[in-house]
Write a protein that holds these residues in place. Structure first.
Motif, short mmCIF file in Angstrom:
data_model
loop_
_atom_site.label_atom_id
_atom_site.label_comp_id
_atom_site.label_asym_id
_atom_site.label_seq_id
_atom_site.Cartn_x
_atom_site.Cartn_y
_atom_site.Cartn_z
N SER A 262 27.36 87.84 -79.15
CA SER A 262 26.60 89.04 -79.50
C SER A 262 25.24 88.62 -80.07
CB SER A 262 27.42 89.81 -80.52
OG SER A 262 26.82 91.04 -80.75
N SER B 46 21.40 94.36 -79.20
CA SER B 46 21.30 94.33 -80.66
C SER B 46 20.03 95.08 -81.02
CB SER B 46 21.25 92.88 -81.12
OG SER B 46 21.49 92.83 -82.49
N CYS C 109 15.46 86.88 -81.26
CA CYS C 109 16.78 87.26 -80.75
C CYS C 109 17.48 86.00 -80.25
CB CYS C 109 16.59 88.26 -79.61
SG CYS C 109 18.12 88.85 -78.89
N SER D 94 15.09 96.81 -79.69
CA SER D 94 16.37 96.31 -79.17
C SER D 94 16.16 95.09 -78.32
CB SER D 94 17.06 97.38 -78.32
OG SER D 94 17.28 98.53 -79.08
N SER E 209 21.23 84.24 -78.81
CA SER E 209 22.59 84.40 -78.32
C SER E 209 23.01 83.05 -77.75
CB SER E 209 22.63 85.48 -77.25
OG SER E 209 23.93 85.58 -76.73
#
Ligand SMILES: *[C@@H]1O[C@H](CO)[C@@H](O)[C@H](O)[C@H]1NC(C)=O
Ligand SMILES: *[C@@H]1O[C@H](CO)[C@@H](O)[C@H](O)[C@H]1NC(C)=O
Ligand SMILES: *[C@@H]1O[C@H](CO)[C@@H](O)[C@H](O)[C@H]1NC(C)=O
Ligand SMILES: *[C@@H]1O[C@H](CO)[C@@H](O)[C@H](O)[C@H]1NC(C)=O
Ligand SMILES: *[C@@H]1O[C@H](CO)[C@@H](O)[C@H](O)[C@H]1NC(C)=O
Ligand SMILES: *[C@@H]1O[C@H](CO)[C@@H](O)[C@H](O)[C@H]1NC(C)=O
Length: 320
Positions: free
Chosen positions: A147, A235, A165, A221, A167
């Motif tokens: 996530s 996210s 971001c 996002s 992941s």
């Protein structure tokens, strides 16, 4: 699970000689296969590489070989429909009653990214000569990403806000998108995405940076899309929106209560004015009534007095 039937048909139809020498053709056919759907294997889970060949039932003694590209994965032979033992790599298996069912599918207990875009081919090794593959199946591997972790680095007013971001542990390399307030794409040049292949597992870590001028309360996002797995992970950073909502709510309450106070005040004033008006009217009426009564009384008294005077004997005259 999808089977690349085009590739299976195509390679089976290719003559032996062409297969051996016509590398260009086979390369072209492989390229065509790459564009097609392959069997999808999820990392760490077993996968079945499908192959059906019912004609095998007519063969008495035969050997088969499953190869991954050029590497031998499994070899086994049957004599009079009896399996004479299996040699295999990495615990790959084949159904023991394959010679009776024609189901020659290869079972792989686990797959990893090194299997991605690999071609598994089944060869029938007859006594006379080695033939073209009976089946050719391409394999695609996918692994789920974690996530995404989204960080927002607020900047001084007027400066650009930075978003990060991250992941990890997925496969293949994902597509990363950003959305501002659920709809707007960020301007060109504001996004920098880096996918790093982990040396041992061949899985990917992906990190994307977004730098732009954005108001404190806008939603941002980060979307990680793994198309092979049909997986979309999102996210969202809500900024200081939740505070603003409270601020807005209290402001609304303030406006409402002020309005209410004003309305109530006006109503009270109108009520008081009306009451004063009513009081004045009733007072005037009372006064008028009073006046009328006292006037009448005066008049009556006046009349009475006059009558009395008239009826009164004139003592002066009589006295005189
Ligand atoms: C299969 O192999 C066995 C043993 O090698 C042999 O005796 C038999 O004749 C063979 N059968 C056929 C159909 O070739
Ligand atoms: C063929 O065999 C594989 C396992 O060896 C099995 O997973 C698959 O379901 C079989 N296919 C059919 C159509 O029976
Ligand atoms: C074996 O090879 C020859 C010539 O290479 C061919 O004519 C024959 O059909 C092949 N047999 C099988 C069973 O593939
Ligand atoms: C962001 O805002 C600052 C100050 O308002 C401005 O100098 C800068 O050019 C803006 N950057 C972009 C990419 O619009
Ligand atoms: C990949 O991401 C994981 C989890 O965030 C981290 O622990 C690991 O160090 C990263 N590896 C590389 C090579 O960046
Ligand atoms: C992706 O998954 C959704 C729901 O799980 C499904 O409706 C959709 O058809 C899938 N798309 C593809 C291309 O597999």
């Amino acid at each position: 699970m999808t089977v690349d039937s085009f590739c299976v048909m195509n390679s089976r139809a290719t003559p032996v000689a062409l297969w051996r020498t016509g590398l260009l053709l086979s390369f072209l056919s492989l390229s065509a296969c790459l564009e097609q759907d392959c069997v999808l294997g999820i990392m760490g889970r077993p996968v079945s590489v499908p192959c059906f060949y019912p004609e095998i039932l007519t063969y008495g003694n035969f050997s088969i070989e499953w190869r991954r590209n050029d590497e031998l994965v499994l070899r086994t032979e049957w004599e009079e429909d009896v399996n004479m033992g299996v040699w295999s790599m990495n615990s790959a298996k084949i159904s023991t009653d394959a010679a009776l069912t024609g189901n020659l599918s290869l079972e792989l207990p686990t797959v990893d990214p090194t299997d991605d875009k690999m071609y598994y081919r089944l060869f029938l090794i007859s006594v006379e000569n080695q033939s073209a593959p009976l089946c050719t199946v391409c394999l695609r591997i996918a692994a789920s990403f974690s996530s995404p972790l989204l960080q927002r680095q607020e900047a001084a007013p007027g400066d650009e806000t930075a978003f990060l971001c991250h992941s990890s542990g997925g496969f293949p390399e994902p597509a990363v998108h950003w959305l501002i307030n659920d709809t707007e794409e960020p301007p060109e040049g504001s996004v920098r995405t880096l996918a790093a292949s982990l040396p041992d597992s061949h899985l990917y870590n992906v990190t994307s940076h977004l730098t732009l001028n954005v108001s404190k309360d806008s939603r941002v996002s980060c979307i990680i899309e793994n198309q092979s797995m049909n997986q979309t992970l999102t996210s969202t950073s809500y900024g200081v929106q939740s505070n603003t909502v409270v601020g807005r709510a209290s402001q609304a309450m303030w406006i409402f209560s002020t309005g209410l106070c004003v309305v109530v005040g006006i109503m009270v004033m109108v009520g008081v004015a009306y009451q004063i008006h009513l009081d004045r009217i009733s007072k005037r009426r009372k006064d008028e009534y009073h006046d009328q009564r006292s006037n009448r009384g005066y008049r009556r008294r006046h009349l009475y007095d006059k009558e009395a005077e008239a009826m009164k004997p004139q003592p002066k005259e009589t006295d005189v």
